[in-house]
Design a protein around this motif. Sequence first.
Motif, short mmCIF file in Angstrom:
data_model
loop_
_atom_site.label_atom_id
_atom_site.label_comp_id
_atom_site.label_asym_id
_atom_site.label_seq_id
_atom_site.Cartn_x
_atom_site.Cartn_y
_atom_site.Cartn_z
N ASP A 176 40.19 58.00 38.88
CA ASP A 176 40.39 59.41 38.52
C ASP A 176 41.79 59.87 38.89
OD1 ASP A 176 40.22 59.45 41.22
OD2 ASP A 176 38.56 60.87 41.37
N TYR A 177 42.68 58.93 39.12
CA TYR A 177 44.10 59.22 39.34
C TYR A 177 44.88 58.29 38.41
CZ TYR A 177 43.60 54.94 42.05
OH TYR A 177 43.32 53.66 42.43
N VAL A 178 46.09 58.68 38.05
CA VAL A 178 46.92 57.87 37.17
C VAL A 178 48.23 57.56 37.87
CG1 VAL A 178 48.05 57.68 34.93
CG2 VAL A 178 45.94 59.01 35.14
N ASN A 179 48.41 56.29 38.23
CA ASN A 179 49.71 55.81 38.71
C ASN A 179 50.43 55.23 37.50
OD1 ASN A 179 49.05 56.55 41.31
ND2 ASN A 179 48.39 54.51 41.93
N LEU A 180 51.32 56.03 36.94
CA LEU A 180 51.93 55.72 35.65
C LEU A 180 53.11 54.76 35.82
CD1 LEU A 180 51.83 56.36 32.60
CD2 LEU A 180 53.46 58.22 33.05
N GLY A 181 52.98 53.55 35.30
CA GLY A 181 54.06 52.57 35.35
C GLY A 181 55.01 52.74 34.18
N GLY A 183 45.59 43.73 36.30
CA GLY A 183 44.83 44.80 36.92
C GLY A 183 44.76 46.09 36.12
N GLU A 184 45.42 46.14 34.95
CA GLU A 184 45.37 47.33 34.12
C GLU A 184 44.64 47.03 32.82
OE1 GLU A 184 49.18 49.23 33.67
OE2 GLU A 184 49.77 48.75 35.73
N ALA A 185 44.06 48.08 32.25
CA ALA A 185 43.25 47.90 31.04
C ALA A 185 44.03 48.15 29.77
CB ALA A 185 42.03 48.83 31.08
N ALA A 186 45.20 48.82 29.86
CA ALA A 186 45.94 49.14 28.64
C ALA A 186 47.41 49.36 28.95
CB ALA A 186 45.36 50.40 27.97
N ILE A 187 48.24 49.15 27.92
CA ILE A 187 49.68 49.38 28.01
C ILE A 187 50.16 49.88 26.65
CG2 ILE A 187 50.11 46.94 27.53
CD1 ILE A 187 52.75 47.17 29.02
N LEU A 188 51.06 50.86 26.66
CA LEU A 188 51.56 51.45 25.42
C LEU A 188 53.03 51.13 25.25
CD1 LEU A 188 50.81 53.53 23.06
CD2 LEU A 188 52.04 55.19 24.47
N THR A 194 48.19 51.92 37.24
CA THR A 194 46.93 51.96 36.53
C THR A 194 47.10 52.00 35.01
OG1 THR A 194 46.80 54.39 36.61
CG2 THR A 194 45.86 53.18 38.47
N PHE A 195 48.26 52.43 34.54
CA PHE A 195 48.57 52.44 33.10
C PHE A 195 50.08 52.36 32.97
CE2 PHE A 195 49.55 54.00 28.93
CZ PHE A 195 48.48 53.62 28.13
N ILE A 206 40.18 54.32 29.68
CA ILE A 206 41.47 53.66 29.44
C ILE A 206 42.17 53.36 30.76
CG2 ILE A 206 43.78 54.02 28.46
CD1 ILE A 206 41.80 53.51 26.31
N ASN A 207 41.93 54.22 31.75
CA ASN A 207 42.59 54.11 33.05
C ASN A 207 41.65 53.39 34.04
OD1 ASN A 207 44.87 54.85 34.79
ND2 ASN A 207 43.43 56.21 35.82
N SER A 208 41.39 52.12 33.77
CA SER A 208 40.42 51.38 34.57
C SER A 208 40.88 49.94 34.75
CB SER A 208 39.04 51.42 33.89
OG SER A 208 39.10 50.79 32.62
#
Length: 466
Positions: free
Chosen positions: A325-330, A401-406, A380-381, A312-314
Amino acid sequence: MTRIKQFDLPDLGEGLTEGEILKWLVSVGDDIELNQPIVEVETAKAAVEIPAKWAGRVSALFCEEGAVVEVGTAIIAIDTDPGAGDLPDPPAVEESAQGGAPGRTPVLVGYGPRTTAAKRRPRRNPALGTPVPAAQNPSHPASVRTSAPTPATAPAAAAPATAAPAAVVPTRPEPVTVVAGPVLAKPPVRKLARDLRVDLRLLTGTGPLGSITRADVQSAIEAPTTQPDVQFDASREQRIPVKGVRKLTAANMVASAFTAPHVTEFLTVDVTRGMRALDRLREQREWRDVRVSPLLLVAKAVLLAIRRHPMINSSWAGDEIVVKDYVNLGIAAATDRGLIVPTIKDAGRLPLRELADALNELVRTARAGRTTPADMSGGTFTITNVGVFGVDAGTPILPPGEAAILAFGAVRETPWVHKGKVKVRQVTTLSLSFDHRIIDGELGSRFLSDVGHVLADPEAALLAWS
């Protein structure tokens, strides 16, 4: 050695080519120090303060507040040796603040170089709605603000106000000219239609095979129109220039929508237990000075679910998929400047208390308009909290550049079947949009379900996944 040096608008990074002068922090005649903030500039990313390249005295300001200038444009002149005596008006061309090798655009220290020159684009006059040519080279400014206007000279320098045009009542709305398409008509007939401003698509042909003839076009002109007149009053219209954050957001959303194949799934969740868990957290002594919102629980749920589903984080990189393997949370934030998405760097490694502090600081900085370009890069998400506006659900568009958004909807008291009985429960809806090139329906569904499990019962989820 040249005393008066011109300071050019630097490249603020992320490929930006222009900025708007929001506020001058100095005036002509002010003595300034090295690295003293001299101007506040709004770019498509953020509002930033630019420091002085040299110490000295401000001898000229080349741009008014509100002007949009391109990277590399001179914005201020500084006399670096004011004690040497008076000088005439600042020369048209002096030493540039960031002079360098040909082909390089000036760069603000810490933001990285650009290898291509900024492209000039015609800007639109907000009052008339017509393009105006880009500003002349500031080395030869048409008007340089070297001193504040006095009451005696200000009225003469002011441009006369342009009166709003009178209402126009056309006798017939002007149709769009169609020169090609499924309409059957010979070239001379098409030319006649163009000259008379007749839309061939609206006519019924009487010629062979239903083709449109000259007589059909003439009849359309002679026939009385049954369409009511429409009045256009320019004084009752508002024209808002598209620039800054809004301009970048529009470009990114269009690029994302037509590049990545979007899929959106929805999940409605009973979050009563999750909201009670937040209430218990607020009652703890060490949390009493911390703002605890439902968004904190959603952010933690997302980070836990990403740990279980790393894909999901790709991001899509053409011939490969890059899994981080890190999450920069937007976190999408609505501000006076428009919608921005600052990020919490490496959010997956933060304990819950530090995550709460980072969320609160992110919101405060965004509302104050102090989010920097670096804070809005590398996501990244992303989570967008549409619930704060009372909205239940939506179909969010992926950030590039992100694969998913919630999207996190409003939490509402709703009749809900709980343990076989209809009770009033706190319910919300989650909307997950994802790039179907990377994430298939099964992976998207599993991820969304895991986020829902954490919100529905945080304690049970933590015990099960630890």
